[in-house]
Design a protein around this motif. Structure first.
Motif, PDB file in Angstrom:
ATOM      1  N   MET A   1       9.375  18.262  19.624  1.00 56.24           N
ATOM      2  CA  MET A   1       9.904  18.670  20.787  1.00 56.24           C
ATOM      3  C   MET A   1       8.340  18.058  21.719  1.00 56.24           C
ATOM      4  SD  MET A   1      10.734  21.347  23.594  1.00 56.24           S
ATOM      5  CE  MET A   1       9.137  21.854  23.385  1.00 56.24           C
ATOM      6  N   GLN A   2       8.747  17.208  22.307  1.00 60.80           N
ATOM      7  CA  GLN A   2       7.929  16.959  23.550  1.00 60.80           C
ATOM      8  C   GLN A   2       7.614  16.733  25.045  1.00 60.80           C
ATOM      9  OE1 GLN A   2       7.264  12.629  23.435  1.00 60.80           O
ATOM     10  NE2 GLN A   2       6.378  12.454  21.642  1.00 60.80           N
ATOM     11  N   TRP A   3       7.421  17.683  25.412  1.00 61.63           N
ATOM     12  CA  TRP A   3       7.378  18.196  27.352  1.00 61.63           C
ATOM     13  C   TRP A   3       6.530  17.631  28.088  1.00 61.63           C
ATOM     14  CZ3 TRP A   3      11.123  22.363  28.203  1.00 61.63           C
ATOM     15  CH2 TRP A   3      11.055  22.707  29.159  1.00 61.63           C
ATOM     16  N   ALA A   4       7.469  17.106  29.433  1.00 58.89           N
ATOM     17  CA  ALA A   4       6.387  16.585  30.290  1.00 58.89           C
ATOM     18  C   ALA A   4       6.751  17.811  31.588  1.00 58.89           C
ATOM     19  CB  ALA A   4       6.606  14.697  30.216  1.00 58.89           C
ATOM     20  N   GLY A   5       5.956  17.676  32.155  1.00 64.03           N
ATOM     21  CA  GLY A   5       6.412  18.564  33.528  1.00 64.03           C
ATOM     22  C   GLY A   5       5.866  17.254  34.913  1.00 64.03           C
ATOM     23  N   SER A   6       7.334  17.491  35.932  1.00 64.52           N
ATOM     24  CA  SER A   6       6.925  17.378  37.460  1.00 64.52           C
ATOM     25  C   SER A   6       7.846  17.812  38.432  1.00 64.52           C
ATOM     26  CB  SER A   6       7.546  15.675  37.023  1.00 64.52           C
ATOM     27  OG  SER A   6       9.393  15.510  36.748  1.00 64.52           O
ATOM     28  N   VAL A  13       9.933  20.377  37.895  1.00 67.22           N
ATOM     29  CA  VAL A  13      11.291  19.709  36.394  1.00 67.22           C
ATOM     30  C   VAL A  13      10.619  19.970  34.758  1.00 67.22           C
ATOM     31  CG1 VAL A  13      12.393  17.386  35.999  1.00 67.22           C
ATOM     32  CG2 VAL A  13      12.310  18.075  38.240  1.00 67.22           C
ATOM     33  N   GLY A  14      11.341  20.444  34.096  1.00 63.97           N
ATOM     34  CA  GLY A  14      10.637  20.453  33.037  1.00 63.97           C
ATOM     35  C   GLY A  14      11.539  18.783  32.214  1.00 63.97           C
ATOM     36  N   ARG A  15      10.841  18.274  31.224  1.00 63.14           N
ATOM     37  CA  ARG A  15      11.326  17.044  30.600  1.00 63.14           C
ATOM     38  C   ARG A  15      11.496  17.203  29.469  1.00 63.14           C
ATOM     39  NH1 ARG A  15      12.173  13.298  34.836  1.00 63.14           N
ATOM     40  NH2 ARG A  15      11.887  13.885  36.721  1.00 63.14           N
ATOM     41  N   PRO A  16      11.639  18.090  28.390  1.00 59.71           N
ATOM     42  CA  PRO A  16      12.001  18.052  27.176  1.00 59.71           C
ATOM     43  C   PRO A  16      12.319  16.637  26.147  1.00 59.71           C
ATOM     44  CG  PRO A  16      14.165  18.942  27.368  1.00 59.71           C
ATOM     45  CD  PRO A  16      13.017  19.173  29.103  1.00 59.71           C
ATOM     46  N   ALA A  17      11.517  16.108  25.499  1.00 59.44           N
ATOM     47  CA  ALA A  17      12.137  15.088  24.520  1.00 59.44           C
ATOM     48  C   ALA A  17      12.192  14.997  23.177  1.00 59.44           C
ATOM     49  CB  ALA A  17      11.167  13.944  24.761  1.00 59.44           C
ATOM     50  N   GLY A  18      13.199  14.138  22.640  1.00 55.02           N
ATOM     51  CA  GLY A  18      13.244  14.586  20.786  1.00 55.02           C
ATOM     52  C   GLY A  18      14.175  15.648  20.934  1.00 55.02           C
ATOM     53  N   LEU A  50      17.612  17.279  30.778  1.00 59.02           N
ATOM     54  CA  LEU A  50      17.616  17.208  29.203  1.00 59.02           C
ATOM     55  C   LEU A  50      17.780  15.394  28.516  1.00 59.02           C
ATOM     56  CD1 LEU A  50      20.365  20.020  28.693  1.00 59.02           C
ATOM     57  CD2 LEU A  50      17.757  19.790  28.177  1.00 59.02           C
ATOM     58  N   ALA A  51      17.828  13.872  29.544  1.00 61.30           N
ATOM     59  CA  ALA A  51      18.075  12.573  29.332  1.00 61.30           C
ATOM     60  C   ALA A  51      17.718  12.158  27.614  1.00 61.30           C
ATOM     61  CB  ALA A  51      17.972  12.330  30.538  1.00 61.30           C
ATOM     62  N   ALA A  52      16.289  12.642  27.381  1.00 62.71           N
ATOM     63  CA  ALA A  52      15.461  12.644  26.618  1.00 62.71           C
ATOM     64  C   ALA A  52      15.887  13.270  25.578  1.00 62.71           C
ATOM     65  CB  ALA A  52      14.028  12.158  27.266  1.00 62.71           C
ATOM     66  N   VAL A  53      16.569  14.514  25.284  1.00 62.23           N
ATOM     67  CA  VAL A  53      17.007  15.416  24.350  1.00 62.23           C
ATOM     68  C   VAL A  53      17.835  14.667  23.491  1.00 62.23           C
ATOM     69  CG1 VAL A  53      17.378  17.359  23.474  1.00 62.23           C
ATOM     70  CG2 VAL A  53      15.604  17.110  25.288  1.00 62.23           C
ATOM     71  N   PRO A  83      22.563  15.398  30.950  1.00 65.17           N
ATOM     72  CA  PRO A  83      22.281  15.543  29.280  1.00 65.17           C
ATOM     73  C   PRO A  83      22.751  14.351  28.949  1.00 65.17           C
ATOM     74  CG  PRO A  83      24.250  16.815  30.586  1.00 65.17           C
ATOM     75  CD  PRO A  83      23.080  16.984  30.966  1.00 65.17           C
ATOM     76  N   SER A  84      22.854  14.235  27.288  1.00 62.82           N
ATOM     77  CA  SER A  84      24.003  13.004  26.977  1.00 62.82           C
ATOM     78  C   SER A  84      25.655  13.130  26.580  1.00 62.82           C
ATOM     79  CB  SER A  84      23.433  12.505  25.928  1.00 62.82           C
ATOM     80  OG  SER A  84      23.488  13.543  24.819  1.00 62.82           O
ATOM     81  N   PRO A  85      26.119  12.359  26.800  1.00 62.27           N
ATOM     82  CA  PRO A  85      27.397  12.972  25.535  1.00 62.27           C
ATOM     83  C   PRO A  85      27.457  13.552  24.875  1.00 62.27           C
ATOM     84  CG  PRO A  85      27.837  10.158  27.109  1.00 62.27           C
ATOM     85  CD  PRO A  85      25.847  11.072  26.500  1.00 62.27           C
ATOM     86  N   ALA A  86      26.740  13.336  23.752  1.00 71.14           N
ATOM     87  CA  ALA A  86      26.845  14.421  23.034  1.00 71.14           C
ATOM     88  C   ALA A  86      25.808  15.842  23.311  1.00 71.14           C
ATOM     89  CB  ALA A  86      26.233  13.461  21.581  1.00 71.14           C
TER      90      ALA A  86
END
Length: 111
Positions: A1-6, A13-18, A50-53, A83-86
């Protein structure tokens, strides 16, 4: 998991990815707690983008539940955004739409 904030007009806003698997659960919870603390300090909500999760494990969902309980004591709302559809399906199967606002954009518009 990666994390970025804005930040946004609504709050931090928290932006986790992966993939957020059980091995990343503790780090994920630490990031959630930090975001909730920032939101409490600014008087806003905490948006979790959650767009990049790609996937969230049961442990990650438990971390969300723990963070939500802690956020309530700070009068902070955690909003799950994009969030993605899945992933949305996982959240709905887990009935998280009953305890979180789940929105399609970062402006916080409800579905």
């Amino acid at each position: 998991m990666q994390w970025a904030g804005s930040s946004s007009a609504r709050g931090p806003v928290g932006r986790p990815a992966g993939v957020i698997d059980d091995g990343a659960r503790d780090a994920f919870l630490d990031h959630l707690r930090s975001g909730v603390a920032d939101a409490a300090a600014s008087g806003g909500d905490f948006l979790l983008d959650l767009a990049a999760v790609d996937h969230m494990s049961a442990g990650a969902l438990m971390a969300l539940t723990i963070a939500r309980k802690e956020a309530i004591t700070s009068d902070v709302t955690i909003v799950l955004a994009r969030p993605s559809p899945a992933l949305r399906e996982v959240l709905e199967i887990s009935r998280y739409q009953l305890i979180f606002d789940i929105v399609d954009d970062l402006d916080g518009g409800r579905d």
